[in-house]
Design an enzyme around this catalytic site. Structure first.
Site, PDB file in Angstrom:
ATOM      1  N   GLU A   1       3.044  -1.856   3.306  1.00 34.73           N
ATOM      2  CA  GLU A   1       2.293  -0.612   3.534  1.00 34.73           C
ATOM      3  C   GLU A   1       1.505  -0.611   4.845  1.00 34.73           C
ATOM      4  OE1 GLU A   1       1.273   1.659  -0.284  1.00 34.73           O
ATOM      5  OE2 GLU A   1       0.337  -0.323  -0.523  1.00 34.73           O
TER       6      GLU A   1
ATOM      7  N   HIS B   1      -7.274  -0.437   2.780  1.00 38.46           N
ATOM      8  CA  HIS B   1      -6.456   0.147   1.707  1.00 38.46           C
ATOM      9  C   HIS B   1      -6.618  -0.711   0.465  1.00 38.46           C
ATOM     10  CE1 HIS B   1      -3.355   1.499  -0.902  1.00 38.46           C
ATOM     11  NE2 HIS B   1      -2.621   0.411  -0.750  1.00 38.46           N
TER      12      HIS B   1
ATOM     13  N   HIS C   1      -6.681  -0.928  -4.165  1.00 33.49           N
ATOM     14  CA  HIS C   1      -6.315  -0.385  -5.477  1.00 33.49           C
ATOM     15  C   HIS C   1      -7.515  -0.528  -6.405  1.00 33.49           C
ATOM     16  CE1 HIS C   1      -2.257  -2.287  -4.105  1.00 33.49           C
ATOM     17  NE2 HIS C   1      -2.403  -1.095  -3.568  1.00 33.49           N
TER      18      HIS C   1
ATOM     19  N   HIS D   1      -2.244   5.222  -7.474  1.00 34.85           N
ATOM     20  CA  HIS D   1      -2.039   4.058  -6.600  1.00 34.85           C
ATOM     21  C   HIS D   1      -3.369   3.430  -6.158  1.00 34.85           C
ATOM     22  CE1 HIS D   1       0.060   2.505  -2.647  1.00 34.85           C
ATOM     23  NE2 HIS D   1      -0.809   1.644  -3.126  1.00 34.85           N
TER      24      HIS D   1
END
Ligand code: MN
Length: 258
Positions: A102, A121, A123, A191
């Site tokens: 990603e 980024h 989760h 996500h």
């Protein structure tokens, strides 16, 4: 025996290539890399990143480059794991190392947002419910004033239909960057989330307080209707926090050094 020697000499060649790569780094690069290693470990210690997720920093002097770890658990990242990438999301000197699938989240946001110098980024779990319901994430306390301009939700289906949910190519990264627009953070349906900043300490601060805000908002919703910060309160609070963003950063750095 011959084979063994060959593999040894390959190993030595790799080692010296690695050394040459490190030697090319300027003192400013080294400082950014040191801060990026700290950011990886802080976000792991703060339970924002676990075995997954990543954090990057834009290059100080070349805005078309950024730094990101090779593909590995953030809590284990050291300076030798940090790689340089271009805005197509490809490593400048990959050396065959594994990269994050990603990484295009980072390349495409850097491409679109010249003000952004660092990206997280994650989760982290408390934000997930706000990406899959109609309840908007809003600033519940002063620490999350940066959410006051709104938190968009990236719907990957709009770009690619049914997928494994990962931002695996530049087109998906570009769609995510478009969704983020000029905001500080975006949720990713089913996500996770992305937080951006004008510095590594600010992006780390935002990733941490995005998660805290989500947790508190879910708690408050169980009690009754919520009196959120107004847009002006949120703006003023965010400006105040930005002035002192190094205070928690120094504490978090100290904690990971123990
Ligand atoms: Mn992800």
């Amino acid at each position: 025996m011959k084979k063994l020697n060959a593999s040894r000499s390959n190993k030595n060649a790799n080692k010296s290539a690695g050394k040459a790569r490190l030697a090319k780094r300027t003192p400013a690069d080294k400082q950014t890399i040191e801060d990026l290693v700290a950011a990886n470990r802080i976000l792991y210690a703060q339970s924002v990143l676990d075995g997954y997720g990543h954090v990057s920093a834009r290059h100080d002097t070349n805005p078309d480059r950024f730094w990101l770890s090779r593909g590995m658990a953030p809590g284990l990242v050291t300076a030798g794991d940090i790689m340089e990438f271009d805005l197509s999301g490809e490593p400048v000197d990959g050396q065959g190392r594994l990269t994050y699938a990603e990484r295009f989240i980072h390349s495409e946001i850097y491409r679109r947002r010249s003000d952004v110098k660092a990206i997280v980024h994650s989760h982290s779990p408390a934000v997930i419910p706000f990406g899959v319901t109609s309840v908007p994430l809003r600033p519940i306390f002063h620490m999350s004033g940066f959410l006051g301009t709104g938190v968009p939700i990236f719907e990957i289906r709009e770009t690619a239909g049914d997928t494994d949910m990962l931002v695996r190519n530049p087109a998906l990264g570009a769609a995510l960057a478009l969704c983020l627009s000029d905001k500080s953070a975006t949720l990713m349906r089913g996500h996770g989330s992305v937080a951006v900043g004008t510095s590594l300490p600010q992006a780390v601060f935002r990733a941490i307080y995005l998660e805290v805000n989500a947790r508190l908002q879910s708690e408050a919703m169980k009690l009754g209707s919520i009196n959120f910060l107004t847009p002006t309160e949120a703006k003023l609070a965010a400006a105040g926090n930005d002035m002192h963003v190094l205070r928690p950063w120094m504490l978090w750095k100290h904690e990971i050094a123990k």
